[in-house]
Design a protein around this motif. Structure first.
Motif, PDB file in Angstrom:
ATOM      1  N   TYR A  69       0.781  -1.226   0.000  1.00 29.81           N
ATOM      2  CA  TYR A  69       0.000   0.000   0.000  1.00 29.81           C
ATOM      3  C   TYR A  69       0.818   1.286   0.000  1.00 29.81           C
ATOM      4  CZ  TYR A  69      -3.538  -3.351   1.421  1.00 29.81           C
ATOM      5  OH  TYR A  69      -4.364  -4.432   1.488  1.00 29.81           O
ATOM      6  N   PHE A  70       2.118   1.183   0.016  1.00 32.00           N
ATOM      7  CA  PHE A  70       2.929   2.394   0.080  1.00 32.00           C
ATOM      8  C   PHE A  70       4.272   2.187  -0.618  1.00 32.00           C
ATOM      9  CE2 PHE A  70       4.342  -0.041   3.700  1.00 32.00           C
ATOM     10  CZ  PHE A  70       5.711   0.153   3.693  1.00 32.00           C
ATOM     11  N   ALA A  71       4.896   3.305  -0.932  1.00 35.74           N
ATOM     12  CA  ALA A  71       6.258   3.286  -1.478  1.00 35.74           C
ATOM     13  C   ALA A  71       7.105   4.248  -0.657  1.00 35.74           C
ATOM     14  CB  ALA A  71       6.261   3.712  -2.944  1.00 35.74           C
ATOM     15  N   TYR A  72       8.337   3.862  -0.410  1.00 41.21           N
ATOM     16  CA  TYR A  72       9.299   4.704   0.284  1.00 41.21           C
ATOM     17  C   TYR A  72      10.241   5.231  -0.784  1.00 41.21           C
ATOM     18  CZ  TYR A  72      11.394   6.097   4.733  1.00 41.21           C
ATOM     19  OH  TYR A  72      11.832   6.807   5.824  1.00 41.21           O
ATOM     20  N   VAL A  73      10.304   6.548  -0.909  1.00 39.75           N
ATOM     21  CA  VAL A  73      10.967   7.182  -2.050  1.00 39.75           C
ATOM     22  C   VAL A  73      12.036   8.151  -1.580  1.00 39.75           C
ATOM     23  CG1 VAL A  73      10.565   8.687  -4.048  1.00 39.75           C
ATOM     24  CG2 VAL A  73       8.860   6.953  -3.424  1.00 39.75           C
ATOM     25  N   ARG A  74      13.223   8.069  -2.178  1.00 40.02           N
ATOM     26  CA  ARG A  74      14.300   9.025  -1.899  1.00 40.02           C
ATOM     27  C   ARG A  74      14.071  10.249  -2.787  1.00 40.02           C
ATOM     28  NH1 ARG A  74      18.924   6.018  -2.190  1.00 40.02           N
ATOM     29  NH2 ARG A  74      18.909   5.891   0.066  1.00 40.02           N
ATOM     30  N   HIS A  75      14.069  11.426  -2.173  1.00 42.26           N
ATOM     31  CA  HIS A  75      13.902  12.670  -2.938  1.00 42.26           C
ATOM     32  C   HIS A  75      15.265  13.313  -3.210  1.00 42.26           C
ATOM     33  CE1 HIS A  75      14.710  15.595   0.295  1.00 42.26           C
ATOM     34  NE2 HIS A  75      14.067  14.770   1.109  1.00 42.26           N
ATOM     35  N   PRO A  76      15.367  14.085  -4.305  1.00 36.63           N
ATOM     36  CA  PRO A  76      16.650  14.679  -4.686  1.00 36.63           C
ATOM     37  C   PRO A  76      16.871  16.109  -4.193  1.00 36.63           C
ATOM     38  CG  PRO A  76      15.122  14.926  -6.483  1.00 36.63           C
ATOM     39  CD  PRO A  76      14.391  14.175  -5.388  1.00 36.63           C
ATOM     40  N   GLN A 132      16.457   9.591   7.929  1.00 33.39           N
ATOM     41  CA  GLN A 132      15.480   9.400   6.852  1.00 33.39           C
ATOM     42  C   GLN A 132      15.075  10.718   6.186  1.00 33.39           C
ATOM     43  OE1 GLN A 132      14.617   6.168   6.031  1.00 33.39           O
ATOM     44  NE2 GLN A 132      16.206   5.769   7.544  1.00 33.39           N
ATOM     45  N   GLU A 133      15.871  11.756   6.372  1.00 31.94           N
ATOM     46  CA  GLU A 133      15.526  13.081   5.848  1.00 31.94           C
ATOM     47  C   GLU A 133      15.436  13.145   4.327  1.00 31.94           C
ATOM     48  OE1 GLU A 133      14.338  15.657   7.254  1.00 31.94           O
ATOM     49  OE2 GLU A 133      14.707  15.124   9.326  1.00 31.94           O
ATOM     50  N   ASP A 134      16.039  12.206   3.648  1.00 39.01           N
ATOM     51  CA  ASP A 134      15.994  12.241   2.183  1.00 39.01           C
ATOM     52  C   ASP A 134      14.938  11.282   1.621  1.00 39.01           C
ATOM     53  OD1 ASP A 134      17.339   9.948   2.908  1.00 39.01           O
ATOM     54  OD2 ASP A 134      18.859  10.113   1.350  1.00 39.01           O
ATOM     55  N   HIS A 135      13.982  10.889   2.473  1.00 37.46           N
ATOM     56  CA  HIS A 135      12.931   9.974   2.038  1.00 37.46           C
ATOM     57  C   HIS A 135      11.541  10.522   2.344  1.00 37.46           C
ATOM     58  CE1 HIS A 135      16.108   6.983   1.680  1.00 37.46           C
ATOM     59  NE2 HIS A 135      15.246   6.285   0.968  1.00 37.46           N
ATOM     60  N   LEU A 136      10.581  10.035   1.569  1.00 42.06           N
ATOM     61  CA  LEU A 136       9.169  10.329   1.769  1.00 42.06           C
ATOM     62  C   LEU A 136       8.404   9.017   1.645  1.00 42.06           C
ATOM     63  CD1 LEU A 136       9.030  13.360  -0.661  1.00 42.06           C
ATOM     64  CD2 LEU A 136       8.921  13.514   1.830  1.00 42.06           C
ATOM     65  N   ARG A 137       7.267   8.923   2.329  1.00 38.50           N
ATOM     66  CA  ARG A 137       6.426   7.744   2.205  1.00 38.50           C
ATOM     67  C   ARG A 137       5.128   8.148   1.507  1.00 38.50           C
ATOM     68  NH1 ARG A 137       3.850   4.013   6.983  1.00 38.50           N
ATOM     69  NH2 ARG A 137       2.594   2.747   5.597  1.00 38.50           N
ATOM     70  N   PHE A 138       4.870   7.485   0.393  1.00 37.06           N
ATOM     71  CA  PHE A 138       3.665   7.716  -0.401  1.00 37.06           C
ATOM     72  C   PHE A 138       2.737   6.523  -0.247  1.00 37.06           C
ATOM     73  CE2 PHE A 138       6.909  10.209  -2.492  1.00 37.06           C
ATOM     74  CZ  PHE A 138       6.256  11.369  -2.853  1.00 37.06           C
ATOM     75  N   ALA A 139       1.486   6.750   0.135  1.00 35.81           N
ATOM     76  CA  ALA A 139       0.485   5.688   0.184  1.00 35.81           C
ATOM     77  C   ALA A 139      -0.272   5.700  -1.142  1.00 35.81           C
ATOM     78  CB  ALA A 139      -0.480   5.926   1.339  1.00 35.81           C
ATOM     79  N   PHE A 140      -0.539   4.524  -1.676  1.00 32.81           N
ATOM     80  CA  PHE A 140      -1.252   4.469  -2.949  1.00 32.81           C
ATOM     81  C   PHE A 140      -2.447   3.529  -2.942  1.00 32.81           C
ATOM     82  CE2 PHE A 140       2.601   1.852  -3.302  1.00 32.81           C
ATOM     83  CZ  PHE A 140       2.052   0.603  -3.541  1.00 32.81           C
ATOM     84  N   ALA A 141      -2.862   3.106  -1.753  1.00 32.81           N
ATOM     85  CA  ALA A 141      -4.078   2.300  -1.654  1.00 32.81           C
ATOM     86  C   ALA A 141      -5.263   3.163  -2.085  1.00 32.81           C
ATOM     87  CB  ALA A 141      -4.271   1.808  -0.232  1.00 32.81           C
ATOM     88  N   ASN A 142      -6.147   2.603  -2.842  1.00 38.10           N
ATOM     89  CA  ASN A 142      -7.367   3.284  -3.299  1.00 38.10           C
ATOM     90  C   ASN A 142      -7.103   4.511  -4.168  1.00 38.10           C
ATOM     91  OD1 ASN A 142      -9.041   1.445  -1.860  1.00 38.10           O
ATOM     92  ND2 ASN A 142      -8.589   2.572   0.004  1.00 38.10           N
ATOM     93  N   VAL A 143      -5.962   4.569  -4.823  1.00 37.30           N
ATOM     94  CA  VAL A 143      -5.641   5.671  -5.736  1.00 37.30           C
ATOM     95  C   VAL A 143      -5.845   5.178  -7.165  1.00 37.30           C
ATOM     96  CG1 VAL A 143      -3.827   7.225  -6.542  1.00 37.30           C
ATOM     97  CG2 VAL A 143      -3.994   6.658  -4.128  1.00 37.30           C
ATOM     98  N   ARG A 144      -6.547   5.965  -7.956  1.00 37.99           N
ATOM     99  CA  ARG A 144      -6.786   5.592  -9.352  1.00 37.99           C
ATOM    100  C   ARG A 144      -5.479   5.601 -10.145  1.00 37.99           C
ATOM    101  NH1 ARG A 144     -10.229   9.949  -9.023  1.00 37.99           N
ATOM    102  NH2 ARG A 144      -9.062  10.821 -10.753  1.00 37.99           N
TER     103      ARG A 144
END
Length: 80
Positions: free
Chosen positions: A15-22, A52-64
């Motif tokens: 249900y989620f992705a952990y993403v490194r931001h630039p 974890q300052e260079d990461h974000l957590r995106f939830a994508f459950a129930n997203v079109r």
């Protein structure tokens, strides 16, 4: 993510992705900027522990699928 240079999925779950931001900013600042400028909601990586300052957590459950397909463009827009 290939269309969002510098952004990288480092782990993914059901249900989620952990993403490194630039960006040269703390994850809380990046999360707020994404919400305000791109209409994207996510959680700062710093909420999940130190280093974890260079990461974000995106939830994508129930997203079109259309919304997910547009995410890379929104990320790229605030990156540069």
């Amino acid at each position: 993510m290939a269309r969002a240079p510098g952004w990288q999925v480092t782990s993914i779950g059901a249900y989620f992705a952990y993403v490194r931001h630039p960006l040269a900013a703390a994850s809380a600042e990046v999360a707020e900027r994404l919400a305000r400028e791109a209409g994207v909601l996510c959680l700062p990586g710093s909420w999940f522990g130190p280093g974890q300052e260079d990461h974000l957590r995106f939830a994508f459950a129930n997203v079109r699928a259309e919304a997910l397909n547009g995410l890379a463009g929104r990320l790229a827009a605030i990156s540069g």
